[in-house]
Write an enzyme that holds these catalytic residues in place. Structure first.
Site, PDB file in Angstrom:
ATOM      1  N   HIS A  55       0.870  -1.178   0.000  1.00 14.74           N
ATOM      2  CA  HIS A  55       0.000   0.000   0.000  1.00 14.74           C
ATOM      3  C   HIS A  55       0.908   1.230   0.000  1.00 14.74           C
ATOM      4  CE1 HIS A  55      -3.239  -2.703   1.917  1.00 14.74           C
ATOM      5  NE2 HIS A  55      -3.467  -2.570   0.626  1.00 14.74           N
ATOM      6  N   GLU A  58       1.643   3.649   3.040  1.00 17.91           N
ATOM      7  CA  GLU A  58       2.047   3.079   4.327  1.00 17.91           C
ATOM      8  C   GLU A  58       3.567   3.091   4.408  1.00 17.91           C
ATOM      9  OE1 GLU A  58      -1.938   0.313   4.590  1.00 17.91           O
ATOM     10  OE2 GLU A  58       0.015  -0.658   4.575  1.00 17.91           O
ATOM     11  N   HIS A 148       2.931  -3.620   6.903  1.00 19.57           N
ATOM     12  CA  HIS A 148       1.948  -2.561   6.641  1.00 19.57           C
ATOM     13  C   HIS A 148       1.815  -1.654   7.853  1.00 19.57           C
ATOM     14  CE1 HIS A 148      -0.205  -4.315   3.027  1.00 19.57           C
ATOM     15  NE2 HIS A 148       0.611  -5.286   3.372  1.00 19.57           N
ATOM     16  N   GLU A 212       0.617  -5.508  10.643  1.00 18.03           N
ATOM     17  CA  GLU A 212       0.201  -4.107  10.772  1.00 18.03           C
ATOM     18  C   GLU A 212       0.967  -3.495  11.938  1.00 18.03           C
ATOM     19  OE1 GLU A 212      -1.805  -2.606   8.726  1.00 18.03           O
ATOM     20  OE2 GLU A 212      -2.833  -4.244   7.683  1.00 18.03           O
TER      21      GLU A 212
HETATM   22 ZN   LIG Z   1      -1.683  -1.951   4.158  1.00 15.66          ZN
END
Ligand SMILES: [Zn+2]
Length: 324
Positions: A55, A58, A148, A212
């Site tokens: 992404h 990020e 992420h 994450e």
């Molecule tokens: Zn992500």
């Protein structure tokens, strides 16, 4: 704002500052695609894939990995694994956007239907080919951590998604590693998914997770001190150093349902600002989709990644329950 050179280089998928050092140390180094670096030696060593920027907005993982690689390149003989680095959505990173056409992390699959012509589809193909070639050579343990940062708040700021297809012993080793990395909660997803980590787990036999690390800031603004445990754990993984022996166990959740958006009539009881792991009691409304009504079926379920604005056919949220 001036970025540290190592961070600016990795954000631009430029490995030229570190490649010569690993070459000089005797590693076989290749860049099979833009933003893909492989540094290999003995195939019996563990093989580790670290991916960032899947992404494009990020940025904390890019900073974390840049510092990690920069330090390692100064003592390249310390690299004790076969390493593959992926800078995922390079065009989106350049524009500080999550994606250009479609979320890259929904495209790691063979059948993409109407999405086969989007900008990210070709990139997903490149990454699938490169990671397949990398792990096909692997004769030791296989790890993939796709790093992420969440775009929203979370009751557990750091958490990881563990895809299906990983057998018990390596999965437990992964959960322990994630605990040492400061991950507070893990979510086991027992159904197929089209994420990068789901692809490497299901198709390439890799012990994988989508990790994450916390909330997003602009590149250079991330408080990397918050990621110290993750950075230290990754540094140890690449050096094949033994982990601390103190037991650290993240909470374990299991996905009980994926909420798929089937029509433009889809309405959700919460939106993209709802914190991850928000708890809902039995019978609480989750979403409606025309005549279809989704309600909580367990005594308590928690919602993760709620986003009613996704494309039709995409996942609008996950419902999870605590299992350990
Ligand atoms: Zn992500």
């Amino acid at each position: 704002m001036t970025l540290p050179p190592a961070v600016a280089a990795l954000a631009a998928a430029d490995f030229s500052g570190i490649v010569p050092r690993f070459v000089a140390a005797g590693f076989a180094v290749s860049e099979p695609a833009a933003g893909v670096l492989q540094i290999v030696s003995d195939p019996s060593r563990a093989s580790v894939l670290l991916s960032v920027g899947v992404h494009g907005d990020e940025t904390a993982p890019i900073e974390l990995l840049a510092h990690l690689l920069d330090a390692l390149a100064r003592e390249p003989q310390q690299l004790a694994v076969n390493l593959m680095v992926v800078v995922g959505n390079i065009a989106a990173i350049r524009q500080a956007r999550r994606f250009i056409d479609v979320d890259l992390n929904r495209l790691f699959c063979r059948e993409r239907g109407l999405l086969s012509a989007v900008a990210e589809a070709a990139r997903a193909d490149e990454l699938m080919v490169a990671s397949s070639a990398f792990f096909t050579r692997a004769a030791g343990a296989r790890w993939h951590l796709d790093l992420h940062t969440a775009i929203r708040g979370s009751l557990y700021p750091t958490f990881a998604m563990i895809p299906e297809g990983i057998v018990d012993a390596p999965r437990q080793a992964l959960i322990t590693l994630l605990g040492h990395a400061g991950i507070a909660a893990v979510i086991l997803n027992r159904s197929a998914a089209s994420t990068f980590s789901a692809y490497t787990a299901a198709q390439l036999g890799v012990t994988s997770a989508t990790v994450e690390l916390g909330q997003v800031s602009a590149l250079g603004d991330n408080d990397t001190g918050r990621f110290a445990a993750a950075a230290a754990t990754l540094a140890r993984l690449l050096r094949d150093d033994s982990a601390p022996t103190d037991p650290v166990a993240p909470l374990v959740f299991e996905v009980v349902r994926e909420i798929i958006k089937h029509s433009e009539a889809f309405r959700m009881a919460f939106d993209a600002t709802t914190p991850n792991f928000t708890a809902l009691p039995r019978d609480a409304l989750i979403a409606t989709d025309g005549t279809q009504v989704y309600r909580v079926e367990h005594d308590e379920e928690r919602v993760v990644f709620p986003n009613p604005a996704v494309r039709i056919g995409f996942r609008a949220g996950l419902m999870v329950v605590r299992s350990g």
